[in-house]
Design an enzyme around this catalytic site. Structure first.
Site, PDB file in Angstrom:
ATOM      1  N   TYR A  62      -9.600  -1.983 -17.624  1.00  0.00           N
ATOM      2  CA  TYR A  62      -8.171  -1.677 -17.463  1.00  0.00           C
ATOM      3  C   TYR A  62      -7.631  -0.837 -18.624  1.00  0.00           C
ATOM      4  O   TYR A  62      -6.722  -0.029 -18.446  1.00  0.00           O
ATOM      5  CB  TYR A  62      -7.367  -2.977 -17.264  1.00  0.00           C
ATOM      6  CG  TYR A  62      -7.575  -3.521 -15.866  1.00  0.00           C
ATOM      7  CD1 TYR A  62      -8.496  -4.536 -15.609  1.00  0.00           C
ATOM      8  CD2 TYR A  62      -6.908  -2.960 -14.778  1.00  0.00           C
ATOM      9  CE1 TYR A  62      -8.742  -4.977 -14.323  1.00  0.00           C
ATOM     10  CE2 TYR A  62      -7.136  -3.391 -13.477  1.00  0.00           C
ATOM     11  CZ  TYR A  62      -8.063  -4.403 -13.250  1.00  0.00           C
ATOM     12  OH  TYR A  62      -8.306  -4.816 -11.970  1.00  0.00           O
ATOM     13  N   ARG A  65      -8.257   2.585 -17.517  1.00  0.00           N
ATOM     14  CA  ARG A  65      -7.320   3.025 -16.463  1.00  0.00           C
ATOM     15  C   ARG A  65      -5.937   3.279 -17.060  1.00  0.00           C
ATOM     16  O   ARG A  65      -5.250   4.231 -16.677  1.00  0.00           O
ATOM     17  CB  ARG A  65      -7.280   1.979 -15.344  1.00  0.00           C
ATOM     18  CG  ARG A  65      -8.621   1.908 -14.599  1.00  0.00           C
ATOM     19  CD  ARG A  65      -8.572   0.986 -13.439  1.00  0.00           C
ATOM     20  NE  ARG A  65      -7.575   1.429 -12.467  1.00  0.00           N
ATOM     21  CZ  ARG A  65      -7.105   0.629 -11.509  1.00  0.00           C
ATOM     22  NH1 ARG A  65      -7.528  -0.639 -11.429  1.00  0.00           N
ATOM     23  NH2 ARG A  65      -6.211   1.074 -10.655  1.00  0.00           N
ATOM     24  N   GLN A  95       1.148   0.053  -3.836  1.00  0.00           N
ATOM     25  CA  GLN A  95      -0.010  -0.744  -4.239  1.00  0.00           C
ATOM     26  C   GLN A  95      -0.535  -0.234  -5.589  1.00  0.00           C
ATOM     27  O   GLN A  95      -1.442  -0.846  -6.153  1.00  0.00           O
ATOM     28  CB  GLN A  95      -1.124  -0.652  -3.194  1.00  0.00           C
ATOM     29  CG  GLN A  95      -0.711  -1.133  -1.809  1.00  0.00           C
ATOM     30  CD  GLN A  95      -1.745  -0.776  -0.775  1.00  0.00           C
ATOM     31  OE1 GLN A  95      -2.649  -1.552  -0.471  1.00  0.00           O
ATOM     32  NE2 GLN A  95      -1.637   0.426  -0.223  1.00  0.00           N
ATOM     33  N   ASN A  96       0.017   0.882  -6.061  1.00  0.00           N
ATOM     34  CA  ASN A  96      -0.488   1.509  -7.279  1.00  0.00           C
ATOM     35  C   ASN A  96       0.081   0.822  -8.518  1.00  0.00           C
ATOM     36  O   ASN A  96       1.215   0.339  -8.510  1.00  0.00           O
ATOM     37  CB  ASN A  96      -0.125   3.004  -7.305  1.00  0.00           C
ATOM     38  CG  ASN A  96      -0.742   3.742  -6.126  1.00  0.00           C
ATOM     39  OD1 ASN A  96      -1.704   3.268  -5.525  1.00  0.00           O
ATOM     40  ND2 ASN A  96      -0.152   4.877  -5.772  1.00  0.00           N
ATOM     41  N   HIS A 113       1.026  -4.824  -6.404  1.00  0.00           N
ATOM     42  CA  HIS A 113      -0.260  -5.154  -7.042  1.00  0.00           C
ATOM     43  C   HIS A 113      -0.167  -5.100  -8.557  1.00  0.00           C
ATOM     44  O   HIS A 113      -1.194  -5.057  -9.237  1.00  0.00           O
ATOM     45  CB  HIS A 113      -1.367  -4.209  -6.540  1.00  0.00           C
ATOM     46  CG  HIS A 113      -1.789  -4.523  -5.138  1.00  0.00           C
ATOM     47  ND1 HIS A 113      -2.564  -3.679  -4.386  1.00  0.00           N
ATOM     48  CD2 HIS A 113      -1.513  -5.578  -4.334  1.00  0.00           C
ATOM     49  CE1 HIS A 113      -2.767  -4.214  -3.192  1.00  0.00           C
ATOM     50  NE2 HIS A 113      -2.135  -5.351  -3.128  1.00  0.00           N
ATOM     51  N   GLY A 178      -1.367   7.881   1.546  1.00  0.00           N
ATOM     52  CA  GLY A 178      -2.536   7.721   0.683  1.00  0.00           C
ATOM     53  C   GLY A 178      -3.033   6.310   0.506  1.00  0.00           C
ATOM     54  O   GLY A 178      -3.355   5.893  -0.612  1.00  0.00           O
ATOM     55  N   THR A 179      -3.125   5.568   1.632  1.00  0.00           N
ATOM     56  CA  THR A 179      -3.717   4.236   1.534  1.00  0.00           C
ATOM     57  C   THR A 179      -4.635   4.008   2.719  1.00  0.00           C
ATOM     58  O   THR A 179      -4.324   4.371   3.844  1.00  0.00           O
ATOM     59  CB  THR A 179      -2.654   3.112   1.480  1.00  0.00           C
ATOM     60  OG1 THR A 179      -3.305   1.832   1.537  1.00  0.00           O
ATOM     61  CG2 THR A 179      -1.627   3.218   2.589  1.00  0.00           C
ATOM     62  N   SER A 180      -5.789   3.382   2.435  1.00  0.00           N
ATOM     63  CA  SER A 180      -6.763   3.141   3.514  1.00  0.00           C
ATOM     64  C   SER A 180      -6.312   1.982   4.409  1.00  0.00           C
ATOM     65  O   SER A 180      -6.875   1.754   5.468  1.00  0.00           O
ATOM     66  CB  SER A 180      -8.127   2.825   2.901  1.00  0.00           C
ATOM     67  OG  SER A 180      -7.995   1.700   2.025  1.00  0.00           O
TER      68      SER A 180
HETATM   69  N1  APR Z   1      -3.564  12.746  -0.545  1.00  0.00           N
HETATM   70  C1  APR Z   1      -3.302  11.728   0.315  1.00  0.00           C
HETATM   71  N2  APR Z   1      -4.184  10.725   0.584  1.00  0.00           N
HETATM   72  C2  APR Z   1      -5.378  10.803  -0.039  1.00  0.00           C
HETATM   73  C3  APR Z   1      -5.729  11.826  -0.947  1.00  0.00           C
HETATM   74  C4  APR Z   1      -4.757  12.837  -1.188  1.00  0.00           C
HETATM   75  N3  APR Z   1      -4.997  13.860  -2.030  1.00  0.00           N
HETATM   76  N4  APR Z   1      -7.006  11.597  -1.384  1.00  0.00           N
HETATM   77  C5  APR Z   1      -7.424  10.455  -0.784  1.00  0.00           C
HETATM   78  N5  APR Z   1      -6.453   9.984   0.026  1.00  0.00           N
HETATM   79  C6  APR Z   1      -6.451   8.778   0.866  1.00  0.00           C
HETATM   80  C7  APR Z   1      -7.795   8.366   1.405  1.00  0.00           C
HETATM   81  O1  APR Z   1      -8.067   9.052   2.622  1.00  0.00           O
HETATM   82  C8  APR Z   1      -7.582   6.857   1.633  1.00  0.00           C
HETATM   83  O2  APR Z   1      -6.996   6.620   2.893  1.00  0.00           O
HETATM   84  O3  APR Z   1      -6.026   7.715   0.045  1.00  0.00           O
HETATM   85  C9  APR Z   1      -6.580   6.483   0.543  1.00  0.00           C
HETATM   86  C10 APR Z   1      -7.222   5.757  -0.611  1.00  0.00           C
HETATM   87  O4  APR Z   1      -7.638   4.493  -0.144  1.00  0.00           O
HETATM   88  P1  APR Z   1      -8.148   3.423  -1.231  1.00  0.00           P
HETATM   89  O5  APR Z   1      -9.040   4.116  -2.209  1.00  0.00           O
HETATM   90  O6  APR Z   1      -8.653   2.259  -0.450  1.00  0.00           O
HETATM   91  O7  APR Z   1      -6.828   3.020  -2.043  1.00  0.00           O
HETATM   92  P2  APR Z   1      -5.712   1.975  -1.608  1.00  0.00           P
HETATM   93  O8  APR Z   1      -5.497   2.009  -0.129  1.00  0.00           O
HETATM   94  O9  APR Z   1      -4.535   2.241  -2.470  1.00  0.00           O
HETATM   95  O10 APR Z   1      -6.373   0.565  -2.020  1.00  0.00           O
HETATM   96  C11 APR Z   1      -5.566  -0.577  -1.809  1.00  0.00           C
HETATM   97  O11 APR Z   1      -7.249  -1.925  -2.873  1.00  0.00           O
HETATM   98  O12 APR Z   1      -8.772  -2.044  -4.550  1.00  0.00           O
HETATM   99  C12 APR Z   1      -7.532  -2.500  -4.145  1.00  0.00           C
HETATM  100  O13 APR Z   1      -5.772  -3.204  -5.491  1.00  0.00           O
HETATM  101  C13 APR Z   1      -6.478  -2.062  -5.101  1.00  0.00           C
HETATM  102  O14 APR Z   1      -4.229  -1.344  -4.616  1.00  0.00           O
HETATM  103  C14 APR Z   1      -5.593  -1.142  -4.276  1.00  0.00           C
HETATM  104  C15 APR Z   1      -5.866  -1.589  -2.858  1.00  0.00           C
END
Ligand code: APR
Length: 242
Positions: A62, A65, A95-96, A113, A178-180
């Site tokens: 951390y 980060r 979530q960031n 988070h 930008g979240t999976s």
């Molecule tokens: N612009 C928009 N989206 C993007 C970009 C970009 N330039 N680059 C990547 N992405 C998308 C990817 O396609 C994906 O859908 O951002 C998402 C990233 O997903 P993750 O890496 O899973 O991140 P996140 O969804 O924030 O993870 C959720 O998981 O590990 C835990 O606590 C951690 O808060 C985090 C949580």
């Protein structure tokens, strides 16, 4: 006219973000190729057990980060999201753990988070302290308890859930960036919005969208797709990108 509800109240916009909104600021996402979890196993650095077992490894992860966040700058997506406040009642639920939304000018940000620029103690006093430098193994809160990052680890409850849920249940428009959408319960939040709220997803990839929910998915990077949506909404238009 976009942005006004009955009685002159501003429409509520909830912006729900994940690591992808900060990717173009140079901060790694978690699950993309080369992502944060590639260098480490989650169990080694992002669980309470890991902190008990090897606090120095967890603090090192951390600290790295935190330094990256302090070096990063908000990007055009963060700035466009902040501009929404010109016309809408905006709540950013992120979530960031970075502070890029705040530095871009967003005034209501809910970090479900946690926040890397805060530290908290492990004692019953539950101090939460502003903390912009490394956390070292001997650092203590004013009552003498060990410090840890103010970050939610796997297996721990998310923060500010009630406030976030209340915000999204009153949303007229939802923008997901930008979240999976694979980490629960966070991933549930955007879809607790009213059935008839306008829902837009900006992501170049394929987030895990729940079935049966009508969303417009703009397959663009955040710095391209988010300003498009924001300019349309500020101009009173709805978004129907084909
Ligand atoms: N612009 C928009 N989206 C993007 C970009 C970009 N330039 N680059 C990547 N992405 C998308 C990817 O396609 C994906 O859908 O951002 C998402 C990233 O997903 P993750 O890496 O899973 O991140 P996140 O969804 O924030 O993870 C959720 O998981 O590990 C835990 O606590 C951690 O808060 C985090 C949580």
């Amino acid at each position: 006219m976009g942005g006004e509800r009955g009685g002159g109240r501003r429409e509520r916009v909830v912006v729900f973000t994940g690591a992808g909104v900060s990717a173009e600021s140079g901060l790694k996402t978690f699950r993309d190729a080369g992502g944060l979890w590639e260098g480490y196993r989650v169990e080694e650095v992002a669980t309470p057990e890991a902190f008990e077992r090897d606090p120095e490894l967890v603090l090192k992860f951390y600290n790295e980060r935190r330094r990256k966040v302090l070096e990063a700058q908000p990007n055009e997506a963060h700035r466009a999201i902040a501009r929404l406040e010109e016309r809408f009642d905006v709540v950013v639920i992120t979530q960031n753990i970075d502070d890029l939304h705040e530095r871009a000018g967003s005034t209501r940000v809910i970090h479900i988070h946690g926040e890397i620029l805060k530290a908290r103690c492990v004692g019953p006093c539950q101090h939460v302290l502003e903390w912009r430098k490394d956390i070292r193994i001997g650092d203590r809160c004013p009552s003498g308890y060990r410090l840890r990052p103010h970050v939610v680890w796997f297996g721990e409850p998310v923060l500010h859930w009630e406030e976030a849920e209340q915000a999204v249940r009153g949303a007229d428009r939802v923008l997901v960036v930008g979240t999976s959408l694979v980490v629960y319960p966070a991933a549930l939040l955007p879809f607790l919005a009213p059935e008839d709220s306008e829902k837009i997803v900006v992501d170049p990839g394929e987030p895990s969208l729940p079935g049966g929910v009508r969303v417009v998915h703009i397959r663009e990077r955040a710095t391209v797709g988010v300003p498009q949506v924001v300019e349309a909404w500020l101009a009173g238009k709805s978004v129907n990108f084909g």
